[in-house]
Design a protein around this motif. Structure first.
Motif, short mmCIF file in Angstrom:
data_model
loop_
_atom_site.label_atom_id
_atom_site.label_comp_id
_atom_site.label_asym_id
_atom_site.label_seq_id
_atom_site.Cartn_x
_atom_site.Cartn_y
_atom_site.Cartn_z
N VAL A 150 0.88 -1.05 0.32
CA VAL A 150 -0.45 0.06 -0.35
C VAL A 150 0.65 1.41 -0.24
CG1 VAL A 150 -1.86 1.08 0.65
CG2 VAL A 150 -1.60 -1.68 1.10
N ALA A 151 0.62 1.98 -1.30
CA ALA A 151 1.14 3.23 -1.20
C ALA A 151 1.13 4.46 -0.65
CB ALA A 151 1.42 3.68 -2.92
N VAL A 152 1.32 5.21 0.84
CA VAL A 152 0.40 6.23 1.40
C VAL A 152 1.15 7.68 0.97
CG1 VAL A 152 -0.03 7.43 3.70
CG2 VAL A 152 0.47 4.56 3.35
N CYS A 153 0.38 8.41 -0.47
CA CYS A 153 1.25 9.57 -0.73
C CYS A 153 0.33 11.00 0.98
CB CYS A 153 0.44 10.12 -2.39
SG CYS A 153 0.73 8.31 -3.05
N GLY A 154 2.12 11.96 0.87
CA GLY A 154 1.68 12.61 1.84
C GLY A 154 1.48 11.60 3.25
N LEU A 155 2.36 12.64 3.98
CA LEU A 155 2.15 11.18 5.94
C LEU A 155 2.37 12.97 6.73
CD1 LEU A 155 5.97 9.70 5.12
CD2 LEU A 155 3.43 9.09 4.38
N GLY A 156 0.57 13.17 6.25
CA GLY A 156 0.46 14.65 7.01
C GLY A 156 -0.54 13.78 8.22
N GLY A 157 -1.35 15.29 8.07
CA GLY A 157 -2.77 14.51 9.70
C GLY A 157 -3.64 12.99 8.42
N GLU A 195 -4.82 8.32 -0.98
CA GLU A 195 -4.33 9.86 -1.64
C GLU A 195 -4.48 10.71 -0.15
OE1 GLU A 195 -5.11 13.60 -1.15
OE2 GLU A 195 -7.11 12.42 -2.20
N ALA A 196 -3.71 11.59 0.45
CA ALA A 196 -3.09 12.18 1.72
C ALA A 196 -2.83 13.77 2.10
CB ALA A 196 -2.58 11.28 2.76
N PHE A 197 -3.20 14.20 0.68
CA PHE A 197 -2.50 15.27 0.26
C PHE A 197 -3.68 16.56 1.35
CE2 PHE A 197 -0.43 13.66 -3.53
CZ PHE A 197 0.59 13.28 -2.86
N ASP A 198 -3.17 17.26 1.91
CA ASP A 198 -4.36 18.94 2.56
C ASP A 198 -4.38 19.62 1.06
OD1 ASP A 198 -3.71 18.37 4.96
OD2 ASP A 198 -1.70 19.25 5.39
N ASP A 199 -3.53 19.61 0.08
CA ASP A 199 -3.52 20.50 -1.55
C ASP A 199 -5.03 20.13 -2.35
OD1 ASP A 199 -2.55 22.05 -4.09
OD2 ASP A 199 -2.28 23.21 -2.74
N ALA A 200 -5.47 20.66 -2.56
CA ALA A 200 -6.16 20.29 -3.49
C ALA A 200 -6.26 20.18 -4.48
CB ALA A 200 -7.15 21.92 -3.45
N GLU A 201 -4.35 20.82 -5.31
CA GLU A 201 -4.69 20.78 -6.55
C GLU A 201 -3.88 19.31 -6.49
OE1 GLU A 201 -0.90 23.05 -9.10
OE2 GLU A 201 -1.69 23.69 -7.64
N TYR A 202 -2.98 18.97 -5.90
CA TYR A 202 -2.29 17.95 -5.68
C TYR A 202 -3.09 16.20 -5.46
CZ TYR A 202 2.28 19.52 -5.58
OH TYR A 202 3.71 20.23 -6.73
N LYS A 203 -4.48 16.84 -4.50
CA LYS A 203 -4.98 15.59 -5.00
C LYS A 203 -5.56 15.73 -5.98
CE LYS A 203 -7.09 16.56 -0.44
NZ LYS A 203 -7.60 14.83 0.70
N ALA A 204 -6.11 16.28 -6.46
CA ALA A 204 -6.57 16.36 -7.73
C ALA A 204 -5.95 15.55 -8.98
CB ALA A 204 -6.87 17.50 -8.63
N SER A 262 -11.94 13.59 0.86
CA SER A 262 -12.83 15.15 0.93
C SER A 262 -13.28 15.70 1.75
CB SER A 262 -13.39 15.82 -0.44
OG SER A 262 -13.72 16.31 -0.31
N GLY A 263 -12.51 16.51 2.80
CA GLY A 263 -13.62 17.17 3.37
C GLY A 263 -13.62 16.61 4.92
N MET A 264 -12.53 16.52 5.85
CA MET A 264 -11.99 16.22 7.80
C MET A 264 -12.58 18.02 8.16
SD MET A 264 -9.11 16.37 6.07
CE MET A 264 -9.95 15.33 4.44
N ALA A 265 -12.26 18.55 8.16
CA ALA A 265 -11.93 20.15 9.01
C ALA A 265 -13.47 20.16 9.77
CB ALA A 265 -11.89 20.99 8.19
N GLY A 266 -13.14 20.75 10.86
CA GLY A 266 -13.53 21.94 11.40
C GLY A 266 -14.45 20.73 13.17
N ALA A 322 -9.97 23.19 5.26
CA ALA A 322 -9.01 23.11 5.97
C ALA A 322 -8.88 24.78 6.58
CB ALA A 322 -7.42 23.12 6.21
N ALA A 323 -9.46 25.83 5.51
CA ALA A 323 -9.35 26.86 5.68
C ALA A 323 -10.36 27.45 6.42
CB ALA A 323 -9.63 27.99 4.30
N ASP A 324 -11.15 26.70 6.65
CA ASP A 324 -13.11 27.37 6.97
C ASP A 324 -12.65 27.16 8.45
OD1 ASP A 324 -14.19 26.96 4.76
OD2 ASP A 324 -14.92 24.80 4.75
N GLU A 325 -13.64 28.01 9.53
CA GLU A 325 -13.85 27.59 10.96
C GLU A 325 -11.91 27.60 11.22
OE1 GLU A 325 -16.30 24.93 12.36
OE2 GLU A 325 -18.17 26.07 10.33
#
Length: 209
Positions: free
Chosen positions: A29-36, A121-130, A149-153, A179-182
């Motif tokens: 299994v590949a995990v692309c992006g090692l953030g949250g 896919e585990a990116f924060d940036d929408a451009e890299y997600k796409a 897609s969508g886990m903030a707040g 991620a920019a919300d609230e």
């Protein structure tokens, strides 16, 4: 004392069943992006006994990461690939790890992901997600892709769901929050989405998705 490989495998088989664990242990299994998302996905999959994880990220651990990512305060400043590998080896010493400290893009994705059965896919940036979704679905049709897609707040935990969009493409999250919300990204909700992604991996491997 660390259990032997045989003891480790026997404990996993007792929990998951021999045939199911055989599928988990033989998977890559590949995990692309090692953030949250990615660090939590990797920990969940390592605990489940996935045979090999391919970890991809170019970034370093920052103080602002610690409230939602699987790193320690003493690891601030270290490459995420190195720090997470260290933590995973403590958690699951018999899971094979392959690390790539690079920014994945359309040019290098095929080479980086060639061995993976499933791509997370585990990116924060929408451009890299796409970019990753387009690259995997268009150029690697034989691989499974699990995106988010969508886990903030602080919205309801029950809004985080998994949808199967195509035969090999799954999407986890509430598909609304940003991620920019609230108050942005909160540990528990990010971990919920990561757990959905990791669980989708296990369901696919167990042929239950």
């Amino acid at each position: 004392m660390i259990p032997s490989r045989d003891e480790w495998q026997a404990a996993l088989e007792l929990r998951h069943g021999r045939e199911r664990q055989k599928s988990f242990s033989s998977a890559v299994v590949a995990v692309c992006g090692l953030g949250g998302l990615g660090s939590n996905i990797a920990v969940a999959l390592a605990r489940a006994g996935i045979g090999k994880l391919i970890l991809i990220d170019f970034d370093r651990v920052d103080l602002t990461n610690l409230h939602r990512q699987q790193y320690k305060a003493e690891q601030i400043g270290r490459l995420k690939t190195e720090a997470l590998s260290e933590n995973l080896k403590e958690i699951a010493p018999y899971t094979a790890l392959e690390t790539h400290t690079v920014r994945i893009d359309r040019e290098n994705a095929a080479a980086l992901l060639k061995e993976a059965d499933i791509v997370c896919e585990a990116f924060d940036d929408a451009e890299y997600k796409a970019m990753l979704v387009d690259t995997v679905t268009e150029k690697m049709p034989g691989k499974y892709l699990i995106a988010a897609s969508g886990m903030a707040g602080l919205g309801s935990a029950n809004d985080i769901k998994t949808r199967r969009l195509t035969n090999r493409f799954y999407l986890c999250g509430d598909e609304v929050s940003d991620a920019a919300d609230e108050i942005g990204l909160v540990s528990a909700r990010v971990m919920l989405c990561a757990a959905h992604q990791a669980h989708a991996v296990l369901q696919i491997l167990a042929k239950e998705a």
